[in-house]
Scaffold this motif. Structure first.
Motif, PDB file in Angstrom:
ATOM      1  N   PHE A 103       0.825  -1.212   0.000  1.00  0.00           N
ATOM      2  CA  PHE A 103       0.000   0.000   0.000  1.00  0.00           C
ATOM      3  C   PHE A 103       0.860   1.264   0.000  1.00  0.00           C
ATOM      4  O   PHE A 103       0.485   2.291  -0.575  1.00  0.00           O
ATOM      5  N   ALA A 104       2.015   1.185   0.657  1.00  0.00           N
ATOM      6  CA  ALA A 104       2.880   2.366   0.764  1.00  0.00           C
ATOM      7  C   ALA A 104       3.330   2.863  -0.607  1.00  0.00           C
ATOM      8  O   ALA A 104       3.616   4.053  -0.783  1.00  0.00           O
ATOM      9  N   LYS A 105       3.363   1.977  -1.594  1.00  0.00           N
ATOM     10  CA  LYS A 105       3.798   2.362  -2.939  1.00  0.00           C
ATOM     11  C   LYS A 105       2.840   3.358  -3.588  1.00  0.00           C
ATOM     12  O   LYS A 105       3.227   4.076  -4.515  1.00  0.00           O
ATOM     13  N   ILE A 106       1.582   3.391  -3.113  1.00  0.00           N
ATOM     14  CA  ILE A 106       0.616   4.348  -3.663  1.00  0.00           C
ATOM     15  C   ILE A 106       0.259   5.413  -2.627  1.00  0.00           C
ATOM     16  O   ILE A 106      -0.763   6.096  -2.741  1.00  0.00           O
ATOM     17  N   GLY A 107       1.097   5.529  -1.591  1.00  0.00           N
ATOM     18  CA  GLY A 107       0.896   6.586  -0.608  1.00  0.00           C
ATOM     19  C   GLY A 107      -0.107   6.268   0.472  1.00  0.00           C
ATOM     20  O   GLY A 107      -0.609   7.175   1.145  1.00  0.00           O
ATOM     21  N   VAL A 108      -0.404   4.990   0.676  1.00  0.00           N
ATOM     22  CA  VAL A 108      -1.359   4.590   1.709  1.00  0.00           C
ATOM     23  C   VAL A 108      -0.603   3.924   2.845  1.00  0.00           C
ATOM     24  O   VAL A 108       0.092   2.927   2.640  1.00  0.00           O
ATOM     25  N   GLY A 109      -0.707   4.496   4.040  1.00  0.00           N
ATOM     26  CA  GLY A 109      -0.024   3.907   5.180  1.00  0.00           C
ATOM     27  C   GLY A 109       0.085   4.890   6.327  1.00  0.00           C
ATOM     28  O   GLY A 109      -0.182   6.095   6.190  1.00  0.00           O
ATOM     29  N   ARG A 110       0.494   4.389   7.449  1.00  0.00           N
ATOM     30  CA  ARG A 110       0.639   5.205   8.650  1.00  0.00           C
ATOM     31  C   ARG A 110       1.742   6.240   8.448  1.00  0.00           C
ATOM     32  O   ARG A 110       2.861   5.911   8.053  1.00  0.00           O
ATOM     33  N   GLY A 111       1.419   7.505   8.688  1.00  0.00           N
ATOM     34  CA  GLY A 111       2.403   8.564   8.554  1.00  0.00           C
ATOM     35  C   GLY A 111       2.604   9.056   7.137  1.00  0.00           C
ATOM     36  O   GLY A 111       3.426   9.945   6.901  1.00  0.00           O
ATOM     37  N   LEU A 112       1.853   8.509   6.179  1.00  0.00           N
ATOM     38  CA  LEU A 112       1.982   8.925   4.789  1.00  0.00           C
ATOM     39  C   LEU A 112       0.892   9.924   4.426  1.00  0.00           C
ATOM     40  O   LEU A 112      -0.146  10.005   5.079  1.00  0.00           O
ATOM     41  N   SER A 113       1.136  10.677   3.378  1.00  0.00           N
ATOM     42  CA  SER A 113       0.163  11.649   2.882  1.00  0.00           C
ATOM     43  C   SER A 113      -0.329  11.180   1.520  1.00  0.00           C
ATOM     44  O   SER A 113       0.469  11.030   0.587  1.00  0.00           O
ATOM     45  N   PHE A 114      -1.627  10.929   1.416  1.00  0.00           N
ATOM     46  CA  PHE A 114      -2.172  10.441   0.150  1.00  0.00           C
ATOM     47  C   PHE A 114      -2.608  11.616  -0.718  1.00  0.00           C
ATOM     48  O   PHE A 114      -3.406  12.450  -0.309  1.00  0.00           O
TER      49      PHE A 114
END
Length: 236
Positions: A103-114
């Protein structure tokens, strides 16, 4: 919170996230028992651990800037902004490390900005299609597994160990009866169809639920019949 359980604390119930929700039930045996039930309920107290132990309170948590709800948030990519916001309260558990890395590859995750605008039109289209596919799969799951009673609430509610990261089960539980209990506490037989197999529609039809004499549902504590709104899935 971490540390040793205080001697005067009977048990500690841990939550994976920083947000916990509690519902209390006090069993009432008959009308004469109501006074004692009220006395028990009046004795319930919700206190911080420091107040319970009579110790100085720790520094208060930083204020939370909660986002305003949007009616169609789950129907658009705006959903992922809300998801990221809530993930700050939910540390990644070991069994979901791999999926969260994806999910982090598309900006989804804890501490990330989507930011959907940082994604290509093709990726945005694919994500929207994936959301639609998930909802379609749920409709089919409900039709074939829940309406037919092949699965019950006992399958959908419970601990992570019980559900084994079955995301369709978790999604169905959240959509149809969020805050439901595990099978050890309660069972919720759902009725979505009438005797002819047609979806229930109380706006157009009157219904009767019949129990034969002396054949009421067996229960160790109580049973009840509740009606839920078809849109909000909350009690009428």
């Amino acid at each position: 919170w971490s540390g040793e359980k205080p001697a005067n604390v009977k048990a500690v119930i841990r939550s994976e996230s920083s947000i916990a929700y509690a519902i209390y039930r006090t069993q009432l045996f008959n009308a004469k028992d109501l006074r004692r039930v009220r006395a028990i309920q009046n004795g319930y107290k919700v206190r911080t651990l420091s107040a319970f132990l009579g110790r100085p309170a720790p520094a208060p948590a930083s204020p939370v800037d909660w986002p305003k709800p949007v009616a169609d948030a789950t129907d658009s990519l705006a959903f992922f902004r809300y998801l990221n916001f809530m993930l700050q309260f939910a540390p990644t558990v070991p069994s979901e490390q791999d999926v969260m890395a994806r999910f982090a590859k598309i900006g989804v995750g804890r501490g990330l900005s989507f930011d959907k605008n940082s994604l290509s039109p093709e990726i945005q289209k694919a994500m929207a299609a994936g959301m639609a596919d998930g909802k379609s799969q749920f409709v089919e799951f409900k039709k074939t597994q829940l309406d037919t009673r092949k699965l019950t609430s006992g399958d959908l509610f419970g601990t992570r160990e019980h559900l084994k990261n079955n995301y369709m089960y978790r999604y169905a539980a959240a959509v149809l009866g969020i805050f439901g209990n595990s099978a050890e506490e309660a069972i919720y037989p759902g009725y979505f169809l009438d005797v002819a197999g047609k979806p229930l529609d109380a706006a157009a039809t009157r219904y009767t639920l019949h129990f034969d004499k002396d054949k009421l549902p067996p229960a160790n504590a109580f049973w009840s019949l509740t009606m839920y709104d078809g849109q909000s899935k909350l009690l009428v």
